[in-house]
Motif scaffolding. Structure first.
Motif, PDB file in Angstrom:
ATOM      1  N   TRP A 138       0.834  -1.196   0.000  1.00  0.00           N
ATOM      2  CA  TRP A 138       0.000   0.000   0.000  1.00  0.00           C
ATOM      3  C   TRP A 138       0.873   1.251   0.000  1.00  0.00           C
ATOM      4  CZ3 TRP A 138      -5.555   0.253   0.788  1.00  0.00           C
ATOM      5  CH2 TRP A 138      -6.164  -1.002   0.741  1.00  0.00           C
ATOM      6  N   THR A 139       0.403   2.280  -0.657  1.00  0.00           N
ATOM      7  CA  THR A 139       1.092   3.560  -0.669  1.00  0.00           C
ATOM      8  C   THR A 139       0.235   4.589   0.065  1.00  0.00           C
ATOM      9  OG1 THR A 139       0.122   4.132  -2.821  1.00  0.00           O
ATOM     10  CG2 THR A 139       2.285   3.075  -2.818  1.00  0.00           C
ATOM     11  N   ARG A 140       0.888   5.406   0.873  1.00  0.00           N
ATOM     12  CA  ARG A 140       0.181   6.429   1.647  1.00  0.00           C
ATOM     13  C   ARG A 140       0.284   7.771   0.937  1.00  0.00           C
ATOM     14  NH1 ARG A 140       0.449  10.314   5.621  1.00  0.00           N
ATOM     15  NH2 ARG A 140      -1.198  10.186   7.214  1.00  0.00           N
ATOM     16  N   HIS A 141      -0.809   8.509   0.931  1.00  0.00           N
ATOM     17  CA  HIS A 141      -0.864   9.820   0.290  1.00  0.00           C
ATOM     18  C   HIS A 141      -1.385  10.833   1.303  1.00  0.00           C
ATOM     19  CE1 HIS A 141      -0.177   7.914  -3.648  1.00  0.00           C
ATOM     20  NE2 HIS A 141      -0.905   6.934  -3.144  1.00  0.00           N
ATOM     21  N   GLU A 142      -0.730  11.965   1.362  1.00  0.00           N
ATOM     22  CA  GLU A 142      -1.019  12.945   2.390  1.00  0.00           C
ATOM     23  C   GLU A 142      -2.350  13.659   2.177  1.00  0.00           C
ATOM     24  OE1 GLU A 142       0.575  13.352   5.146  1.00  0.00           O
ATOM     25  OE2 GLU A 142       2.064  11.845   4.598  1.00  0.00           O
ATOM     26  N   GLU A 146      -8.813  10.879  -5.609  1.00  0.00           N
ATOM     27  CA  GLU A 146      -7.713  10.170  -4.970  1.00  0.00           C
ATOM     28  C   GLU A 146      -6.872   9.446  -6.009  1.00  0.00           C
ATOM     29  OE1 GLU A 146      -9.574   9.088  -0.564  1.00  0.00           O
ATOM     30  OE2 GLU A 146      -9.996   7.762  -2.267  1.00  0.00           O
ATOM     31  N   TYR A 171      -4.973   9.305   2.689  1.00  0.00           N
ATOM     32  CA  TYR A 171      -5.537   8.028   2.237  1.00  0.00           C
ATOM     33  C   TYR A 171      -4.428   7.099   1.784  1.00  0.00           C
ATOM     34  CZ  TYR A 171      -4.839   9.824  -2.544  1.00  0.00           C
ATOM     35  OH  TYR A 171      -4.300  10.323  -3.715  1.00  0.00           O
ATOM     36  N   GLN A 172      -4.817   5.842   1.584  1.00  0.00           N
ATOM     37  CA  GLN A 172      -3.901   4.833   1.071  1.00  0.00           C
ATOM     38  C   GLN A 172      -4.513   4.154  -0.149  1.00  0.00           C
ATOM     39  OE1 GLN A 172      -1.897   2.284   4.163  1.00  0.00           O
ATOM     40  NE2 GLN A 172      -3.517   3.151   5.462  1.00  0.00           N
ATOM     41  N   HIS A 227     -12.183  -2.572   3.301  1.00  0.00           N
ATOM     42  CA  HIS A 227     -11.640  -1.345   2.725  1.00  0.00           C
ATOM     43  C   HIS A 227     -12.744  -0.639   1.930  1.00  0.00           C
ATOM     44  CE1 HIS A 227      -7.741  -2.467   4.177  1.00  0.00           C
ATOM     45  NE2 HIS A 227      -7.735  -3.603   3.483  1.00  0.00           N
ATOM     46  N   SER A 237      -6.324   6.855   5.821  1.00  0.00           N
ATOM     47  CA  SER A 237      -4.984   6.722   6.397  1.00  0.00           C
ATOM     48  C   SER A 237      -4.970   7.275   7.822  1.00  0.00           C
ATOM     49  CB  SER A 237      -3.973   7.467   5.538  1.00  0.00           C
ATOM     50  OG  SER A 237      -2.675   7.329   6.039  1.00  0.00           O
ATOM     51  N   ALA A 240      -8.860   1.066  -1.676  1.00  0.00           N
ATOM     52  CA  ALA A 240      -8.382   2.256  -0.982  1.00  0.00           C
ATOM     53  C   ALA A 240      -8.759   2.147   0.484  1.00  0.00           C
ATOM     54  CB  ALA A 240      -8.971   3.515  -1.611  1.00  0.00           C
TER      55      ALA A 240
END
Length: 421
Positions: free
Chosen positions: A189-193, A316, A222-223, A309, A421, A418
């Motif tokens: 998973w990648t985290r986004h601010e 996003e 979010y991720q 999820h 986060s 998604a």
């Protein structure tokens, strides 16, 4: 069947005519394996025969470029406007969509002749500088016509897959290719601010009207999953009884599932040796590591709920995709089926989002029939992002929005998860 390499896409400075020639050549390559009998198949109202796609994309250039702006142009047959207009009310009457498969005439040779007639007229008009439009407007319309035809290239092969699926012989459209076997990998998973981001098209280059105006959207952190949901994960969803668990489903989705008898993705069946699926390469064992495909929004939403999820919003997805390189399994690869082992945001399967296909703030459709291209469909449909194995790579950009009704499955439709986060 030899497809053009999307990575040799002309630079933005290349002429609209060059794009036209490449696009028309791609379409010719796609129909080259087909028989005359194949060319007339229509399996449902949502789909159209390959022959109709060839004629309709030709009519588009004739109706919006040649007729209004090339003095002296004479149509190959005035009656074709009735047969091959799709939904442009302002362009005149239209043949009933569900009855396109009954058009045995014009014949395939007649349609191919029609395509040559329009292509030659466009080339000749450009060579003589005979169009009444200024060059910028002319190039914009030719480019739009090419991107319209690219959309129909995708529809052509997916419509054909649906039609072929009714044949007990399960014919292969494309030559079967061995695919590497990959183990099912955990999704990183990648985290986004999040924060205040801008989405939508606002720069140079082609985009459809529905991709703008560019505007600001607030996103909470979010991720995103590093890859789409796989067939192995979908089988776990099925084996857990999720197609029979009403609490996982939206009310309307459950009603559709009951009415249609869904218990697997479209084109799946069970044999003694495991799950099989029908593809454009013919019948194949389900690749456990490949992205699941041919699932509706309702199924995707139920899976996300089962997995704990959710589906991403289109904002996003776009915010995450904008800085990334467009690289994935697209039409030009010739695979025409999702492949395993390709992490990233692009290609393989269109990814359902939780966003309705609605106008962005400030959206205004263009005047005239061209304005009917997208705006009239902004209701009751959901946005998908990322392109698929049947999408021309030249179509793709971070702002690109495609849209389908939530019950539809015959396109290359999958999902990515998604989470907050």
């Amino acid at each position: 069947m030899t497809l053009l390499d999307g990575r040799t896409t002309p630079s933005p400075a290349a002429s609209a005519l060059d794009l036209f020639e490449r696009t028309r050549a791609q379409t010719r390559a796609l129909v080259q394996p087909l028989t005359p009998e194949d060319m007339g198949l229509q399996s449902m109202e949502d789909a159209s025969p390959p022959k109709w796609h060839l004629a309709h994309t030709t009519w588009f250039f004739e109706e919006f470029i040649l007729k209004p702006s090339l003095p002296g142009y004479r149509p190959r047959d005035e009656r074709f406007a009735l047969l091959f207009n799709s939904y442009y009310v302002q362009a005149g009457p239209r043949h009933t969509r569900s009855k396109r498969g009954l058009l045995s005439r014009p014949s395939v040779p007649d349609v191919l002749d029609y395509r040559m007639h329009v292509e030659d007229a466009l080339r000749d008009g450009l060579a003589r500088d005979a169009f009444t439009l200024n060059q910028e407007d002319l190039d914009a319309l030719i480019t739009l016509g090419c991107h319209h035809e690219m959309q129909h290239q995708e529809l052509l092969v997916t419509d054909l897959l649906h039609a072929f699926s009714y044949n007990p012989l399960l014919p292969a459209y494309a030559e079967p290719k061995p695919a590497p076997v990959y183990p099912v990998q955990d999704s990183a998973w990648t985290r986004h601010e999040g924060g205040l981001v801008e989405i939508g098209h606002g720069g140079s280059g082609f985009a459809y009207d529905c991709e703008g105006p560019r505007h600001k959207v607030w996103l909470e952190p979010y991720q995103l999953a590093g890859r789409p949901v796989t067939n192995a994960e979908w089988i776990a969803f099925m084996e857990d009884g999720s197609y029979e668990t009403q609490t996982l489903w939206l009310m309307e989705g459950w009603a559709v599932r009951e009415r249609e008898g869904w218990d697997t993705p479209l084109y799946w069946w069970r044999q003694d040796d495991g799950w099989w699926t029908y593809t454009l390469q013919g019948a194949r064992p389900v690749d456990l590591a490949a992205p699941v495909v041919h699932v509706s929004y309702y199924e995707a939403d139920a899976f996300a709920r089962w997995a704990g999820h959710r589906l991403p919003t289109e904002a996003e997805w776009e915010a995450a995709a904008a800085p990334t390189r467009i690289d994935g399994n697209f039409l030009e690869s010739g695979a025409l089926t999702p492949r395993a082992g390709l992490p990233g945001l692009w290609g393989d399967v269109w990814q359902w989002t939780s966003s309705a296909f609605a106008p962005y703030p400030g959206f205004r459709p263009p005047d005239g029939a061209i304005g009917e291209y997208n705006g009239k469909f902004m209701v009751n449909q959901m946005v998908l992002r990322g392109g698929s194995c049947a999408t021309p790579e030249r179509q793709m950009r971070a702002s690109y929005r495609t849209f389908f009704y939530p019950h539809q499955r015959w396109q290359m439709l999958g999902l990515r998860l998604a989470a907050d986060s």
